[in-house]
Write a protein that holds these residues in place. Structure first.
Motif, PDB file in Angstrom:
ATOM      1  N   ALA B 117       0.840  -1.208   0.000  1.00  6.77           N
ATOM      2  CA  ALA B 117       0.000   0.000   0.000  1.00  6.77           C
ATOM      3  C   ALA B 117       0.869   1.250   0.000  1.00  6.77           C
ATOM      4  N   LEU B 118       1.894   1.236   0.869  1.00  7.96           N
ATOM      5  CA  LEU B 118       2.810   2.366   0.935  1.00  7.96           C
ATOM      6  C   LEU B 118       3.541   2.522  -0.395  1.00  7.96           C
ATOM      7  N   TYR B 119       3.899   1.386  -0.981  1.00  6.27           N
ATOM      8  CA  TYR B 119       4.615   1.429  -2.256  1.00  6.27           C
ATOM      9  C   TYR B 119       3.762   2.107  -3.314  1.00  6.27           C
ATOM     10  N   ARG B 120       2.452   1.767  -3.341  1.00  9.53           N
ATOM     11  CA  ARG B 120       1.561   2.376  -4.329  1.00  9.53           C
ATOM     12  C   ARG B 120       1.412   3.873  -4.069  1.00  9.53           C
ATOM     13  N   ALA B 121       1.371   4.248  -2.781  1.00  5.23           N
ATOM     14  CA  ALA B 121       1.187   5.662  -2.441  1.00  5.23           C
ATOM     15  C   ALA B 121       2.403   6.485  -2.855  1.00  5.23           C
ATOM     16  N   LEU B 122       3.596   5.919  -2.651  1.00  7.41           N
ATOM     17  CA  LEU B 122       4.800   6.682  -2.984  1.00  7.41           C
ATOM     18  C   LEU B 122       5.053   6.726  -4.476  1.00  7.41           C
ATOM     19  N   GLY B 123       4.499   5.711  -5.177  1.00  7.61           N
ATOM     20  CA  GLY B 123       4.552   5.718  -6.636  1.00  7.61           C
ATOM     21  C   GLY B 123       5.941   5.928  -7.185  1.00  7.61           C
ATOM     22  N   ILE B 124       6.059   6.940  -8.054  1.00  5.52           N
ATOM     23  CA  ILE B 124       7.332   7.107  -8.739  1.00  5.52           C
ATOM     24  C   ILE B 124       8.352   7.814  -7.870  1.00  5.52           C
ATOM     25  N   TYR B 125       7.963   8.276  -6.692  1.00  6.04           N
ATOM     26  CA  TYR B 125       8.905   9.103  -5.947  1.00  6.04           C
ATOM     27  C   TYR B 125       9.993   8.322  -5.242  1.00  6.04           C
ATOM     28  N   LEU B 126       9.765   7.027  -5.024  1.00  9.34           N
ATOM     29  CA  LEU B 126      10.801   6.253  -4.347  1.00  9.34           C
ATOM     30  C   LEU B 126      12.070   6.128  -5.178  1.00  9.34           C
ATOM     31  N   PRO B 127      11.959   5.696  -6.463  1.00 12.96           N
ATOM     32  CA  PRO B 127      13.192   5.706  -7.264  1.00 12.96           C
ATOM     33  C   PRO B 127      13.784   7.101  -7.365  1.00 12.96           C
ATOM     34  N   LEU B 128      12.935   8.110  -7.262  1.00 12.19           N
ATOM     35  CA  LEU B 128      13.436   9.479  -7.386  1.00 12.19           C
ATOM     36  C   LEU B 128      14.268   9.916  -6.188  1.00 12.19           C
ATOM     37  N   ILE B 129      14.245   9.131  -5.078  1.00 17.01           N
ATOM     38  CA  ILE B 129      15.112   9.491  -3.949  1.00 17.01           C
ATOM     39  C   ILE B 129      16.566   9.485  -4.410  1.00 17.01           C
ATOM     40  N   THR B 130      16.868   8.611  -5.396  1.00 12.75           N
ATOM     41  CA  THR B 130      18.230   8.573  -5.928  1.00 12.75           C
ATOM     42  C   THR B 130      18.642   9.945  -6.417  1.00 12.75           C
ATOM     43  N   THR B 131      17.751  10.597  -7.148  1.00 11.36           N
ATOM     44  CA  THR B 131      18.100  11.927  -7.651  1.00 11.36           C
ATOM     45  C   THR B 131      17.562  13.007  -6.724  1.00 11.36           C
ATOM     46  N   ASN B 132      17.192  12.624  -5.498  1.00 10.17           N
ATOM     47  CA  ASN B 132      16.818  13.627  -4.507  1.00 10.17           C
ATOM     48  C   ASN B 132      18.105  14.294  -4.032  1.00 10.17           C
ATOM     49  N   CYS B 133      18.234  15.584  -4.334  1.00  9.70           N
ATOM     50  CA  CYS B 133      19.518  16.212  -4.056  1.00  9.70           C
ATOM     51  C   CYS B 133      19.791  16.256  -2.561  1.00  9.70           C
ATOM     52  N   ALA B 134      18.733  16.143  -1.727  1.00 11.21           N
ATOM     53  CA  ALA B 134      18.962  16.212  -0.287  1.00 11.21           C
ATOM     54  C   ALA B 134      19.843  15.063   0.188  1.00 11.21           C
ATOM     55  N   VAL B 135      19.688  13.871  -0.396  1.00  9.34           N
ATOM     56  CA  VAL B 135      20.457  12.715   0.072  1.00  9.34           C
ATOM     57  C   VAL B 135      21.925  12.866  -0.295  1.00  9.34           C
ATOM     58  N   LEU B 136      22.192  13.152  -1.580  1.00 11.13           N
ATOM     59  CA  LEU B 136      23.591  13.387  -1.961  1.00 11.13           C
ATOM     60  C   LEU B 136      24.115  14.620  -1.223  1.00 11.13           C
ATOM     61  N   GLY B 137      23.236  15.601  -1.051  1.00 14.46           N
ATOM     62  CA  GLY B 137      23.629  16.833  -0.375  1.00 14.46           C
ATOM     63  C   GLY B 137      24.151  16.575   1.019  1.00 14.46           C
ATOM     64  N   VAL B 138      23.443  15.726   1.784  1.00 16.51           N
ATOM     65  CA  VAL B 138      23.875  15.509   3.166  1.00 16.51           C
ATOM     66  C   VAL B 138      25.207  14.760   3.201  1.00 16.51           C
ATOM     67  N   THR B 139      25.437  13.844   2.257  1.00 15.75           N
ATOM     68  CA  THR B 139      26.710  13.118   2.284  1.00 15.75           C
ATOM     69  C   THR B 139      27.871  14.052   1.943  1.00 15.75           C
ATOM     70  N   VAL B 140      27.645  14.931   0.959  1.00 18.88           N
ATOM     71  CA  VAL B 140      28.709  15.885   0.607  1.00 18.88           C
ATOM     72  C   VAL B 140      28.950  16.866   1.764  1.00 18.88           C
ATOM     73  N   LEU B 141      27.839  17.290   2.382  1.00 15.46           N
ATOM     74  CA  LEU B 141      27.943  18.206   3.520  1.00 15.46           C
ATOM     75  C   LEU B 141      28.714  17.560   4.669  1.00 15.46           C
ATOM     76  N   ASN B 142      28.467  16.258   4.905  1.00 21.34           N
ATOM     77  CA  ASN B 142      29.202  15.533   5.941  1.00 21.34           C
ATOM     78  C   ASN B 142      30.698  15.623   5.706  1.00 21.34           C
ATOM     79  N   VAL B 143      31.091  15.351   4.442  1.00 22.82           N
ATOM     80  CA  VAL B 143      32.516  15.389   4.128  1.00 22.82           C
ATOM     81  C   VAL B 143      33.057  16.800   4.307  1.00 22.82           C
ATOM     82  N   ASP B 144      32.291  17.797   3.830  1.00 26.38           N
ATOM     83  CA  ASP B 144      32.760  19.175   3.936  1.00 26.38           C
ATOM     84  C   ASP B 144      32.917  19.607   5.395  1.00 26.38           C
TER      85      ASP B 144
END
Lengths: 199, 218
Positions: B117-144
């Motif tokens: 049910a959750l999977y259907r609700a999130l739809g296309i946005y779950l694969p989009l977490i990959t290109t969610n800049c917040a996730v890459l952003g936090v890892t780069v920020l950690n290093v910085d």
């Protein structure tokens, strides 16, 4: 080919119509200078990743195409990162976090997936260039509005001596407000045009 | 140490909120904020991915990419060679985005199995977490912030973990606030040209102004 180029600028502008690449748009549009720097860097990555993706499109298995595209994009982003660090350290510092984040700009992966992986090289090149120019245009428009209202300047030169600008426009809320009003304006223009077409 | 971690957490949740102050992760912020339930689901997925990504990228950066006595390549092949020759930090962007892509795939598989049910609700946005800049952003920020000059600060692993978790919490907070406002907005009389994204951005402006009030808290 020309059609692929111009559609990215107006009819399918990535920022104002497709609502892609919003994070860098809002974050770096503090000044026109930053906007141009970001726009050119993203356009470079967009054009070259489109070309490479189009060249390798028949070699890449369908199931792992997204990771492959991401590696191609990340390679060009790393090139840009190293170039900025070496030759334009000032710009690199003011763009900061958003230089490595070009990798996750949805416009670039979106074009690789939706266009370049299905079309020949030259078409992909002009598509990438058009989208890049459209993105840069949107950034510069936003940057100009915010810099004029928020810093009373354009390209760093003071406009009206003695005038105290509305600081809020170069702070984060100003970015949200500007893009919201611009999107509303474009929606209004589109609605007017459609109404005229229907008559 | 506890105090330091607490300051990092508050800083990333309120003072430098990822969505409203740093402009990271705006696509899901506008796209998935139409109803409260999918906003909460997306938020939990992002918190999970961000925390995991912070941990994974710390290990990779510390042991594989950054130069120094910890570098595995230096330990294996570094006899008589200067450790600074084993500096692969320029591969940061490529390495991090691949780690995140793999992690998202994992989360997707878990959610598909455990809650369709959750999977259907999130739809296309779950694969989009990959290109969610917040996730890459936090890892780069950690290093910085925790590897200044390529050298890890003391307790950097825990700090990265807290910063990743806090960034996810901040993102979820903004997303849920936005979703609950937009649910009420359905009933409001909004001018037709401003319906949808434009009014969402203007609300974002007001919320961002409110979050600016936290400046100077730490």
């Amino acid at each position: 080919m020309l059609k692929e180029f111009t559609k990215g600028i107006f009819k399918r502008n990535p920022v104002f119509i497709l609502l892609l690449g919003l994070c860098p748009t809002l974050a770096v549009s503090i000044s026109v200078e930053n906007a141009i720097g970001m726009g050119v860097a993203s356009t470079f990555v967009l054009v070259f990743s489109n070309v490479i993706v189009s060249l390798i499109r028949s070699l890449v298995p369908k199931k792992i195409r997204i990771p492959c595209f991401i590696v191609v994009i990340a390679t060009f982003v790393t090139l840009v990162e190293l170039f900025l660090e070496a030759y334009l350290p000032g710009l690199n510092k003011s763009l900061g976090l958003f230089v490595p984040l070009i990798v996750v700009n949805c416009i670039i992966l979106g074009r690789a997936e939706a266009f370049a992986s299905r079309n020949p090289v030259l078409l992909s090149l002009s598509d990438g260039l058009g989208m890049g120019v459209g993105f840069t245009g949107a950034l510069v428009l936003l940057g100009a509005i915010r810099e004029v209202l928020g810093a009373n300047a354009l390209f760093g030169f003071e406009l009206v001596p003695g005038f105290r600008p509305a600081m809020i426009m170069i702070l984060p809320p100003g970015a949200f407000l500007t893009i919201g009003l611009l999107l509303g304006l474009f929606a209004l223009i589109r609605a007017r045009r459609e109404a005229r077409g229907a008559e | 140490m506890i105090g330091e971690l607490f300051i990092i957490f508050i800083g990333v949740v309120l003072v430098n909120n990822f969505v409203l102050v740093r402009f990271l992760g705006l696509c899901p912020y506008i796209g998935v904020s139409r109803d409260l339930k999918s906003a909460a689901g997306m938020g939990v997925a992002v918190i999970f991915v961000m925390t995991m990504a912070s941990a994974a990228t710390w290990v990779i950066y510390h042991y594989l990419l950054a130069s120094g006595p910890h570098n595995i390549w230096f330990r294996l092949f570094g006899d008589g060679i200067d450790p600074s020759a084993f500096n692969f930090s320029y591969l940061r962007t490529i390495a991090f985005i691949l780690v995140i892509a793999a992690l998202v795939q994992l989360v997707e598989m878990v959610i598909t199995k455990s809650s369709p049910a959750l999977y259907r609700a999130l739809g296309i946005y779950l694969p989009l977490i990959t290109t969610n800049c917040a996730v890459l952003g936090v890892t780069v920020l950690n290093v910085d912030s925790f590897f200044p000059g390529g050298e890890a600060v003391p307790g950097s692993f825990l700090k990265c973990l807290i910063q990743g978790f806090g960034a996810g919490v901040g993102f979820t907070l903004a997303l849920i606030l936005m979703a609950s406002i937009r649910e009420r907005l359905e009933l409001a009389d909004v001018p037709p040209a401003l319906r949808g994204a434009p009014i969402a951005f203007m609300i974002g402006a007001l919320m961002s102004m409110a979050f600016l009030g936290f400046t100077g808290l730490i």
